[in-house]
Design a protein around this motif. Structure first.
Motif, PDB file in Angstrom:
ATOM      1  N   PHE A   1       3.403  10.035   5.545  1.00 30.04           N
ATOM      2  CA  PHE A   1       4.018   8.874   5.309  1.00 30.04           C
ATOM      3  C   PHE A   1       4.173   8.167   6.954  1.00 30.04           C
ATOM      4  O   PHE A   1       3.683   7.357   7.403  1.00 30.04           O
ATOM      5  N   LEU A   2       4.732   9.321   7.808  1.00 29.11           N
ATOM      6  CA  LEU A   2       4.771   8.978   9.206  1.00 29.11           C
ATOM      7  C   LEU A   2       3.768   8.435   9.884  1.00 29.11           C
ATOM      8  O   LEU A   2       3.480   7.708  10.809  1.00 29.11           O
ATOM      9  N   LYS A   3       2.619   9.353   9.501  1.00 30.75           N
ATOM     10  CA  LYS A   3       1.479   9.362  10.302  1.00 30.75           C
ATOM     11  C   LYS A   3       0.824   7.942   9.903  1.00 30.75           C
ATOM     12  O   LYS A   3       0.417   7.106  10.861  1.00 30.75           O
ATOM     13  N   GLY A   4       0.908   7.369   8.486  1.00 35.44           N
ATOM     14  CA  GLY A   4       0.343   6.361   8.131  1.00 35.44           C
ATOM     15  C   GLY A   4       1.203   5.096   8.834  1.00 35.44           C
ATOM     16  O   GLY A   4       0.542   4.014   9.269  1.00 35.44           O
ATOM     17  N   MET A   5       2.609   5.254   8.982  1.00 33.99           N
ATOM     18  CA  MET A   5       3.374   4.372   9.552  1.00 33.99           C
ATOM     19  C   MET A   5       2.929   4.039  11.093  1.00 33.99           C
ATOM     20  O   MET A   5       2.830   2.940  11.751  1.00 33.99           O
TER      21      MET A   5
ATOM     22  N   ILE B   1       0.771  -1.265   0.109  1.00 33.53           N
ATOM     23  CA  ILE B   1       0.101  -0.128  -0.123  1.00 33.53           C
ATOM     24  C   ILE B   1       0.901   1.466   0.075  1.00 33.53           C
ATOM     25  O   ILE B   1       2.169   1.187   0.346  1.00 33.53           O
ATOM     26  N   ARG B   2       0.244   2.352  -0.194  1.00 35.83           N
ATOM     27  CA  ARG B   2       0.845   3.678   0.093  1.00 35.83           C
ATOM     28  C   ARG B   2       0.683   4.029   1.410  1.00 35.83           C
ATOM     29  O   ARG B   2      -0.673   4.095   1.949  1.00 35.83           O
ATOM     30  N   ALA B   3       1.520   4.501   2.242  1.00 37.34           N
ATOM     31  CA  ALA B   3       1.468   4.672   3.803  1.00 37.34           C
ATOM     32  C   ALA B   3       0.400   6.027   3.872  1.00 37.34           C
ATOM     33  O   ALA B   3      -0.300   6.327   4.798  1.00 37.34           O
ATOM     34  N   GLU B   4       0.642   7.137   2.909  1.00 34.23           N
ATOM     35  CA  GLU B   4       0.014   8.329   3.016  1.00 34.23           C
ATOM     36  C   GLU B   4      -1.696   7.895   2.714  1.00 34.23           C
ATOM     37  O   GLU B   4      -2.446   8.909   3.262  1.00 34.23           O
ATOM     38  N   ALA B   5      -1.896   6.820   2.341  1.00 35.34           N
ATOM     39  CA  ALA B   5      -3.539   6.731   1.801  1.00 35.34           C
ATOM     40  C   ALA B   5      -3.937   6.005   3.143  1.00 35.34           C
ATOM     41  O   ALA B   5      -5.101   5.972   3.447  1.00 35.34           O
ATOM     42  N   ILE B   6      -3.326   5.932   4.451  1.00 39.06           N
ATOM     43  CA  ILE B   6      -3.985   5.313   5.623  1.00 39.06           C
ATOM     44  C   ILE B   6      -4.520   6.450   6.421  1.00 39.06           C
ATOM     45  O   ILE B   6      -4.016   7.242   6.998  1.00 39.06           O
ATOM     46  N   THR B   7      -5.691   6.023   6.805  1.00 39.23           N
ATOM     47  CA  THR B   7      -6.343   6.978   7.849  1.00 39.23           C
ATOM     48  C   THR B   7      -6.659   6.126   9.093  1.00 39.23           C
ATOM     49  O   THR B   7      -6.527   4.763   8.941  1.00 39.23           O
ATOM     50  N   PRO B   8      -7.178   6.634  10.177  1.00 35.86           N
ATOM     51  CA  PRO B   8      -7.492   5.800  11.296  1.00 35.86           C
ATOM     52  C   PRO B   8      -8.341   4.813  11.044  1.00 35.86           C
ATOM     53  O   PRO B   8      -8.222   3.596  11.541  1.00 35.86           O
ATOM     54  N   GLN B   9      -9.397   5.104  10.242  1.00 38.38           N
ATOM     55  CA  GLN B   9     -10.451   4.045  10.033  1.00 38.38           C
ATOM     56  C   GLN B   9     -10.087   2.970   9.153  1.00 38.38           C
ATOM     57  O   GLN B   9     -10.424   1.826   9.502  1.00 38.38           O
TER      58      GLN B   9
END
Ligand code: SF4
Length: 630
Positions: free
Chosen positions: A297-301, A252-260
């Motif tokens: 990116f860091l938030k997603g990780m 996946i792309r880490a930037e695409a990750i939200t908490p949900q």
């Protein structure tokens, strides 16, 4: 019509670990052609294709009496596939088809008199046409979307066309094509034809994998976050994998990750996600057409980590626009944010079909034209910089990026027929194949030639002092490698250095050069040389001789007791220890139970007794091994 489909493995010097050579593409073709009358499609099983040497595999293929042979070609197997294609054509005149990522309009390597048709991109529809209407008279590159043959089809695992037990894993595609356009990636060629598998079909696959009790399922999507209606899909997966008995993996792309989304990944049972960062250098990101917002990116990780989902992050050394300082800054970025658990570093490969290959001259990319097409230098990255980059990454990340093969020196067995005076015979499904030639004394040429035609991929030749005559060994090596020109091997010298020296023995080896392993590791081992023949010297000396890139030194423990902790520590300068003796099973059990938890901090250990060795591997690296062939 008799059609045989084959995917050759990544060359390697380790026999036992899982090969990761699932012939998924071939199985999709076999499934797509299942209803064609008068056509029998045989996918060569991974348990043979990945483990047999050149001569043995060729013989097995020809025994199937093929009319057509199809190869899935990647950069790691294209040269060997061409060799097989020529031999098959000479032997039986079968027509040859190449498909897979190496088939691109700009790849000169695949053009060969031995190949009758090339299939670019998805293969199902073209394959059906080729088989039912016949192959073209002149070689062509053919292409057509798979359409419902992919989107409305169940996974070929469900038809028993693949062997999930080898990797304890299922590979499942939920979509093909990618919305992104990364400059180094060969996937772009089919990116303008995205196709999404019908959710019900994909979920059938997930349900099947859970019912089979598989350990893992890998969604093969180039970027899972790009799948339409991802959240409802993940909810449905979570309902099937409700006990999380199976670990899920994907990219996946880490930037695409939200908490949900992270919650849904966790609920579905994801345990690991691969994330391509590649570089933090803005100019390099721009040139590869893949920018990453580092804060996102860091938030997603962090969101993944909070939910216990591990992430493997990829970095590339030698990207256009990057330099050594930029590469080091990317490594430092990972270290500063405590993201060093699972970082992979790859020197750039200038792959056919990629934007970088098209623009190589403009970008000043000097690369090797042989697979895997490693970049040699760029305007900002010198040849020497690659070595410095890899050294820096290894020390900063605390990892070995290119670990040596596992130590596997067992050569005795109490099981009748397992090991004979001439060699070590593999268990089912490799019954009859020879993984170790044992030269306790010189073997007659005819016997060596017979053994050479049954060898595994890779194989070992053990040499005891009574057979250590340099002239004899050169002749023996020449005989054995002549019919196995693409199969890596290990030479094990029991009791001292290679007779006549390694260079003299290598001059007799008839491997195809440059071997894929020569170029794959060229930045790790910058001096020109040999990477496909490993020398292992087993000695009773108290101190090791000189270790080099491809020569390791192993202490031969032959005392009348198993080694104690302080004795193991005293042998720390060796690359490994061969524990050799007629130990009672309960003494070995006790010793292994004591030392196995400390294995990562000990020199590598192997046992001379096959059963003890198997048991040690199971205790220390069991999950990564396809145990029947150890
Ligand atoms: S690297 Fe991944 S995201 Fe980029 S184009 Fe290739 S498949 Fe798509």
């Amino acid at each position: 019509m008799n059609v045989v489909l084959l995917q050759l493995p990544i060359p390697r010097l380790d026999l036992g670990p899982q090969p990761g050579c699932v012939p998924l593409g071939a199985a999709c073709l076999a499934q797509a052609a299942a209803d064609l009358p008068g056509v029998a499609v045989h996918v060569v099983p991974e348990s043979r294709a990945a483990f047999l040497g050149d001569a043995a595999l060729l013989e097995a293929l020809l025994a199937l009496r093929p009319d057509v042979v199809g190869f899935t070609v990647f950069c790691w197997n294209v040269r060997r596939a061409l060799f097989f294609a020529r031999r098959i054509k000479q032997a039986c005149g079968a027509r040859i088809v190449f498909g897979g990522p190496e088939v691109t309009a700009d790849n000169p390597i695949i053009r060969s008199d031995a190949v009758d048709a090339h299939v670019c991109g998805e293969g199902e529809a073209v394959f059906r046409t080729l088989i039912s209407a016949g192959l073209p008279d002149t070689p062509q590159i053919l292409s057509a979307p798979a359409g419902p043959l992919f989107s409305d089809a169940d996974s070929p695992y469900l038809s028993g066309l693949l062997e999930p037990a080898i990797e304890n894993l299922m590979l499942l595609e939920t979509q093909r094509g990618c919305p992104y356009r990364c400059g180094y990636c060969y996937y772009n060629k089919s990116a303008d034809r995205r196709s999404v598998a019908e959710a019900g079909r994909v979920l059938n696959g997930v349900r099947w994998a859970v019912d089979q009790g598989l350990g893992e399922l890998f969604f093969l999507d180039p970027s899972l976050n790009a799948r339409p209606e991802l959240t409802s899909f993940l909810d449905a997966v979570a309902a099937i994998n409700s006990e999380k008995s199976m670990g899920l993996l994907s990219e996946i792309r880490a930037e695409a990750i939200t908490p949900q989304l992270a919650d849904r990944f966790a609920a579905a049972g994801f345990t690991w996600l691969e994330i391509g960062l590649q570089t933090t250098t803005p100019r390099a990101q721009q040139l590869m057409n893949r920018t990453t917002r580092l804060d996102a990116f860091l938030k997603g990780m962090a969101l993944l980590k909070q939910r216990g989902i591990a992430a493997g992050v990829d970095l590339i050394a030698g990207l256009p626009g990057d330099d050594l300082a930029g590469f080091k800054a990317s490594v430092d970025f990972m270290a500063a944010h405590h993201l060093t658990d699972d970082v992979q570093v790859f020197p750039l490969s200038v792959l056919p079909g990629t934007d970088f290959r098209h623009r190589a001259a403009d970008l000043g990319l000097d690369f090797d034209p042989e697979p895997p097409y490693p970049v040699i230098r760029t305007p900002r990255f010198s040849n020497e910089d690659f070595q410095s980059a890899l050294d820096y990454a290894e020390s900063r990340l605390g990892t070995a990026l290119f670990p040596r093969p596992d130590l596997n020196l067992h050569h005795r067995s109490r099981r009748p027929g397992d090991i004979t005076p001439e060699g070590h015979y593999g268990p089912a499904p490799l019954a009859g194949a020879v993984s170790k030639i044992l030269l306790e004394k010189p073997q007659p040429p005819a016997r060596l030639e017979r053994l050479a035609r049954r060898l595994t991929h890779p194989y070992q030749i053990f040499v005891w002092p009574a057979a250590a005559d340099p002239d004899y060994l050169r002749r023996a090596l020449s005989r054995v490698t002549e019919v196995n020109p693409f199969t890596p091997l290990e030479l094990v010298f029991m009791g001292g250095a290679p007779p006549g020296g390694a260079a003299s023995l290598l001059s007799a080896v008839r491997l195809h050069r440059p071997h894929y392993l020569d170029l794959e590791l060229r930045h790790r081992y910058p001096a020109p040389g040999n990477r496909a023949v490993l020398f292992t010297v087993v000695t009773t000396d108290a101190a090791p001789g000189r270790s080099t890139d491809m020569m390791r030194q192993v202490h031969w423990w032959r005392k009348d007791r198993l080694p104690a902790a302080d004795e193991m520590a005293a042998l720390d300068d060796f690359d490994g220890i061969l524990v050799d003796g007629p130990w009672a099973q309960d003494a070995v059990d006790t010793w292994q139970a004591r030392f196995a938890p400390r294995a990562p901090t000990l020199p590598a250990v192997s046992f001379s007794d096959a059963r003890h060795h198997r048991q040690w591997v199971r205790r220390t690296a069991g999950g990564a091994y396809y145990l029947p062939v150890v």
